[in-house]
Design an enzyme around this catalytic site. Structure first.
Site, short mmCIF file in Angstrom:
data_model
loop_
_atom_site.label_atom_id
_atom_site.label_comp_id
_atom_site.label_asym_id
_atom_site.label_seq_id
_atom_site.Cartn_x
_atom_site.Cartn_y
_atom_site.Cartn_z
NE ARG A 289 -3.83 0.38 0.89
CZ ARG A 289 -4.76 0.02 -0.01
NH1 ARG A 289 -4.84 0.61 -1.18
NH2 ARG A 289 -5.61 -0.96 0.27
NE ARG B 113 -2.91 -4.31 -6.83
CZ ARG B 113 -3.71 -3.60 -6.05
NH1 ARG B 113 -3.31 -2.46 -5.54
NH2 ARG B 113 -4.93 -4.01 -5.79
CG HIS C 115 -2.99 3.13 -7.98
ND1 HIS C 115 -2.97 3.86 -6.81
CD2 HIS C 115 -4.24 2.60 -8.07
CE1 HIS C 115 -4.16 3.77 -6.22
NE2 HIS C 115 -4.94 3.01 -6.96
CG ASP D 184 -12.13 6.16 -6.62
OD1 ASP D 184 -11.39 6.31 -7.61
OD2 ASP D 184 -12.38 5.04 -6.13
CD GLU E 4 -4.74 6.05 -9.12
OE1 GLU E 4 -5.10 5.13 -9.87
OE2 GLU E 4 -5.30 6.30 -8.03
O1 TA6 Z 1 -7.36 4.33 -8.24
C1 TA6 Z 1 -8.33 4.46 -7.25
C2 TA6 Z 1 -8.79 3.07 -6.83
O2 TA6 Z 1 -9.20 2.35 -7.95
C3 TA6 Z 1 -9.89 3.22 -5.77
O3 TA6 Z 1 -11.16 2.89 -6.26
C4 TA6 Z 1 -9.40 2.40 -4.61
O4 TA6 Z 1 -10.01 1.21 -4.47
C5 TA6 Z 1 -7.92 2.34 -4.87
O5 TA6 Z 1 -7.71 2.35 -6.24
C6 TA6 Z 1 -7.07 1.31 -4.16
O6 TA6 Z 1 -7.31 0.03 -4.58
P1 TA6 Z 1 -6.60 -1.18 -3.83
O7 TA6 Z 1 -7.00 -2.41 -4.59
O8 TA6 Z 1 -5.12 -0.95 -3.90
O9 TA6 Z 1 -7.09 -1.16 -2.40
#
Ligand code: TA6
Length: 294
Positions: free
Chosen positions: A74, A102, A171, A213, A269
């Site tokens: 994360r 990932r 991301h 988001d 992103e």
């Molecule tokens: O890019 C934003 C997003 O798609 C959100 O909707 C949120 O869920 C985030 O990515 C993180 O996703 P993750 O799967 O890493 O918890």
């Protein structure tokens, strides 16, 4: 430089780059050159840390993120590929969000030192495991340059006999001094709001004042934003959209978001979303960003 990461040096790869492992045996490249320092995990080809000389760390990184390869990190720069968000329904259920790239260990192809900084080259090929999730053969190349700027480029090669379509993202989680300092320019005026499930129109610059988001469908090639420490410039290539994300207080219910540390992050992103990127058999496509301090 990366709190809670305990590394053991394995070997020097170049004058500025070490290969190291953590307590779970995951491998990392630790780079320190005349311009910047950085850490890149082979698990996920994940850039976890980048800090140019005399600057704040660029990337936000969770202090409670799993570090054993059981799930993606994360923070930093997760690579979302070959889908963005939930897996397309036709692939079936139980597949990981944001694709599998990932969550797999990449191959180190090489590290080199140049006058412009340290270049790292990683790759990922299809395996029986990936073919069970996504029925196409492929090769991914991820090239990172750690210099006065952070450059990342993700090239998808279609090694199969048929065209396929990918959805992807760099991301990137950015470190900020506080949400109130974040203003983003260059996102374009059209977005899809994933929170309200509706289309929206951006009036002027984006200010981070609440949970967000959004997928912006026509961003400028160059997106800039303020963090409270610096003004950051993203010079993107091969993208068709940009996403801005901060979960706000919802992060407090997420196991790896460190309670209130959502207040010091924003994801901006570089993405291929919507209709995706079709890549004919034998051809390739590159998604890239060069991140600099203005
Ligand atoms: O890019 C934003 C997003 O798609 C959100 O909707 C949120 O869920 C985030 O990515 C993180 O996703 P993750 O799967 O890493 O918890």
């Amino acid at each position: 430089m990366l709190r809670k990461f305990n590394f053991t040096k394995q070997q020097d790869l170049t004058s500025n780059t070490q290969l190291a492992t953590n307590e779970s045996g995951l491998s990392y490249l630790l780079i320190k050159n005349q311009y910047a320092e950085a850490a890149i995990s082979l698990f996920g080809a994940h850039v976890l840390h980048y800090q140019a000389k005399d600057k704040q760390p660029l990337l936000w990184m969770s202090h409670t993120s799993a570090q054993d390869g059981s799930k993606p990190f994360r923070g930093g720069v997760p690579i979302c590929w070959p889908w963005f968000g939930p897996a397309p329904a036709e692939l079936g259920s139980g597949l990981p969000a944001h694709g599998f790239a990932r969550g797999l260990t990449w191959q180190l192809e090489g590290v080199s030192e140049t006058d412009d900084g340290t270049f790292v080259h990683l790759s990922l090929n299809d395996t029986a495991e990936t073919l069970a999730m996504w029925p196409h053969t492929f090769r991914l190349e991820f090239e990172v340059r750690v210099g006065t700027t952070l450059t990342m480029s993700l090239t998808t090669e279609n090694t199969s006999a048929k065209e396929f379509c990918v959805f992807e993202a760099l991301h990137t989680y950015f470190n900020t001094k506080g949400t109130e300092f974040v203003t983003v320019k260059g996102l374009g005026d059209r977005f899809y709001d994933k929170l309200t499930k509706s289309d929206g129109v951006q009036e002027g610059d984006f200010h981070l004042t609440a949970a967000v988001d959004r997928i912006y469908n026509k961003p400028a090639k160059v997106v800039t934003f303020t963090t409270g420490y610096d003004t950051i410039k993203l010079d993107n290539g091969g993208e068709n959209s940009a996403v801005v994300w901060n979960p706000w207080t919802a992060a407090e219910n997420m196991a790896d978001f460190d309670s209130d540390r959502w207040q010091t992050m924003v994801c901006v992103e570089t993405c291929v979303t919507g209709k995706g990127q079709a890549i004919p058999a034998g051809e390739e496509h590159t998604l890239s960003t060069e991140i600099s301090y203005l």
